[in-house]
Design an enzyme around this catalytic site. Sequence first.
Site: not given
Length: 295
Positions: A59, A134, A214-217
Amino acid sequence: MKQRSLGRPGAPTTRQVSAIGLGAMPLSIEGRPDTDRAIATIHAALDAGVTLIDTADAYHRDAGEVGHNEELIARALREYGSATDDVVVATKGGSLRPGDGTWYQKGDPAYLKEAAKASAQRLGVEAIGLYQFHRPDPNVPFADSVGALAELLDEGVIVRAGISNADVAQIDEADAVLSGRLTSVQNQFSPAFLSSRGELEHCAQQGISFLPWSPLGGISNAAELGSRHAVFAEVAGERGVSPQQVALAWELSLADQVLPIPGSSRPASIQDSLAAADLVLSGEELTRLAEGTRS
């Protein structure tokens, strides 16, 4: 902040963490905020009770700054005004970024072991709370890569081992290689990306923690989430909360093993996301949301 188990019930390394964690990637990649705002975002998460922060050595934005996010988190924890001993920092190894926006995989066991030790040094810890492979490397047998995590566990370099971007067969293979010590699986999952539903359900059956990334897409604002998934906006409007909170509360409802890690680059956005831990959706609302994700 409500708590959930990180790890299998009864496992010696299982511990309670915040039901929602902080995905720290946006603080270090393209479009990242300045350092002051990045640290303020981490501190806002800690203020709200977050005890799970997800990062990776890859990252970073530019070439030559491997571990940028890990070092940023370590600094934020050092500079926080209260004790942070209860915070689990979950990092990952096996993906690299040359600095041009692309990614590539490196699952060589010797490399993974050295990468983990370098991550521990950057994080300033004797042992990494959760270390995750990863992404599978097509050029290296998956069992060989996961075998490096088993050795890291045995050597005390890491406390817990996880994998990311894995299918059901790989989850079972990893758990076998780790002799039943697989703590977590981190896959992409959101109202906009349901392909990992099978992996989520498999983890729930096995008692393995499932961390949706990315749980909110990838949706950064309420209007966009509402336009793409109208039912989430409808429920949010009825409840007087944001669609992001509804999305995260829905994910939490799917299984006790789910620990979403929404990314954020602003204090206000992570504060809003974390409020979802206290949002209990009714059976009727959950039915509507389930139907909405299928439409």
